[in-house]
Design an enzyme around this catalytic site. Structure first.
Site, PDB file in Angstrom:
ATOM      1  N   HIS A   1     -38.566 -63.330   8.987  1.00 37.97           N
ATOM      2  CA  HIS A   1     -37.654 -62.875  10.038  1.00 37.97           C
ATOM      3  C   HIS A   1     -38.353 -62.481  11.340  1.00 37.97           C
ATOM      4  O   HIS A   1     -37.841 -61.669  12.101  1.00 37.97           O
ATOM      5  CB  HIS A   1     -36.796 -61.685   9.537  1.00 37.97           C
TER       6      HIS A   1
ATOM      7  N   CYS B   1     -33.260 -55.204  11.103  1.00 43.50           N
ATOM      8  CA  CYS B   1     -34.331 -55.875  10.355  1.00 43.50           C
ATOM      9  C   CYS B   1     -35.552 -56.285  11.182  1.00 43.50           C
ATOM     10  O   CYS B   1     -36.670 -55.810  10.952  1.00 43.50           O
ATOM     11  CB  CYS B   1     -33.787 -57.135   9.681  1.00 43.50           C
TER      12      CYS B   1
HETATM   13 CA    CA Z   1     -32.674 -54.766   7.216  1.00 45.26          CA
END
Ligand code: CA
Length: 461
Positions: A128, A74
């Site tokens: 994130h 990610c």
């Molecule tokens: Ca991901």
């Protein structure tokens, strides 16, 4: 008139679009799925999950059969997409490092490049890229932010309504709007889709960029009874729940696209859909078919993703592009669409795709590279050939969480245009090709900072 014509002739290609000749810069909408498998959209051949809204982007424009991200995980993938640079250049190589340190202060991201061109910018969904104040989306190029700064989130927002809310677990934080926590109800993917539509509708004359970063269909596997009912033909319970989450995502994409249409913006908006990395098959039942490998691999299943783009009236419809493209291309493409100059010091690793998509240029062979220190993996693709250090080969079940089997390095060569599943290793039969690609990788690797290997295992990926 002469001045006008001269300016027009010298302008970037996108400035010749119908949108810009009306004096309007196009909007840019990047829709990012999370951990969605290559084979889990209709346009990539899914047989058990229907994604009509996502498919419409490919049908109205182009399906990229070889669309890549820069990491099989990610946070580093998002660093690459938003900076337009290989994240390996600035030490953002694995989730755990980025969770701990965030993205570097001073690193310019998508919104920072579009602000000078007059764009209003918004992020809806998952960030994130660091939880420290200097990493907050509102300080990293986004005028508006609604969502969560962590790497994941539960889907049942109602579970967070207790007082005080259960904020100790990272997936259980209240959503926030520009730094202010907010109580929400309902299914998260639906909430995010509605927020995206609201963002579009409340903009006025200013062009906008929206980064619609859904966490679906990332774990935890949670779907509503209504969504589950729509995929009841799937017998495997884990696959059924995953499929229901994809259907929920497709509904949200449909809502966003319907808002564009209702507001008369379809011909004034460049729309991109992609996933941030391949599917973790063992954890979610995502399908990367026909690719081999999963999230966490530098095999195709980890890094080649569902990828489509539309811009009605500019990009001709019903195209399939088989030459490789990358999430690194999105920022230079968006800047070209905006008719804005790319600064000399931008150091973008990608390219403006518009000449290719509008038939003004043919695809040239290109080199794409990956380095993933979490598992000491890498790959390089040059033209149709790829050299890859693989991780899961030979194991009975492809997994994103198993430990590396042994210290043996499997460095393999594949010709992807003839072998998309990476099943026929040519490293022994084509030693010169192998050597050439190894040299290409070694030269790039030597140019990078030392590998960031801190925190090899990540609990929440
Ligand atoms: Ca991901």
């Amino acid at each position: 008139m002469r001045i006008f014509l001269t300016a027009l002739l010298l302008a970037p290609l996108a400035a010749l679009s119908a949108a810009d000749t009306q004096g309007k810069k196009p909007n840019v909408l990047v829709i990012l799925a999370d951990d969605m498998g290559y084979g889990d959209t209709g346009f990539n051949g899914s047989k058990d999950i229907q994604t009509p809204a996502i498919d419409s982007i490919a049908r109205n424009g182009v399906r990229f059969s070889a669309g890549y991200v820069t990491a099989p995980q990610c946070a580093p993938s998002r660093c690459g997409l938003l900076s337009g640079r290989y994240q390996n250049e600035f030490g953002c190589e694995v989730n755990t490092d980025i969770d701990k340190h965030g993205i570097p202060v001073g690193l310019r991201l998508f919104g920072d490049y579009l602000h000078p061109a007059g764009y209003r910018t918004g992020l809806v969904g998952k960030w994130h890229l660091g939880e420290t104040p200097q990493c907050h989306p509102n300080r990293r190029g986004f005028d508006d932010f609604f969502g969560f700064v962590t790497g994941g989130h539960i889907y049942y927002c109602d579970q967070l309504l207790a007082t005080p809310p259960p904020e100790k677990r990272i997936y259980y934080k209240l959503l926030e709007r520009n730094g202010v926590l907010e109580k929400n109800t309902g299914y998260l993917t639906t909430v995010l889709g509605r927020e995206c539509a609201d963002f579009i509708h409340r903009q006025e004359d200013q062009p906008w960029f929206m980064y619609a970063a859904f966490n679906a269909p990332h774990t935890p596997l949670q779907a509503t009874p209504e969504l589950l009912d729509r995929v009841k033909h799937i017998s495997d319970t884990q696959r059924r729940t995953y499929a229901a989450m994809v259907v929920g995502l497709d509904d949200a994409v449909g809502k966003i696209l319907a808002q564009l249409k209702a507001d008369g913006l379809e011909e004034r908006t460049l729309v991109v859909f992609l996933s941030d990395n391949g599917g973790p098959t063992d954890k979610s039942s995502a399908s990367n078919a026909p690719l081999r490998g999963v999230k966490g691999d530098t095999l195709e299943g980890g890094i080649r993703v569902p990828f489509a783009m539309q811009w009605k009236g500019v990009i001709p419809a019903d195209q399939t592009i088989d030459s490789p493209v990358s999430s690194l291309d999105l920022l230079p493409t968006a800047m070209a669409a905006a008719g804005t100059e790319i600064p000399n010091d931008a150091a973008f690793a990608g390219m403006n795709l518009l000449p290719l998509l509008t038939g003004k240029a043919k695809a040239e062979p290109r080199t794409l590279r990956w380095r993933f220190p979490m598992r000491d993996l890498w790959a390089v693709r040059q033209g149709d050939f790829k050299l890859v250090k693989e991780w899961t080969r030979g194991q009975s079940k492809e997994s994103s969480s198993q430990k590396q089997p042994d210290a043996k390095n499997n460095i393999e060569l594949y010709q992807l245009n003839a072998d998309i599943a990476e099943s026929n290793d040519l490293s022994a039969s084509q030693p010169e090709k192998r050597k050439k690609l190894q040299s290409a990788y070694d030269a790039w690797n030597a140019s990078l900072p030392a590998q960031h290997t801190e925190g090899k295992a990540s609990k929440e990926e």
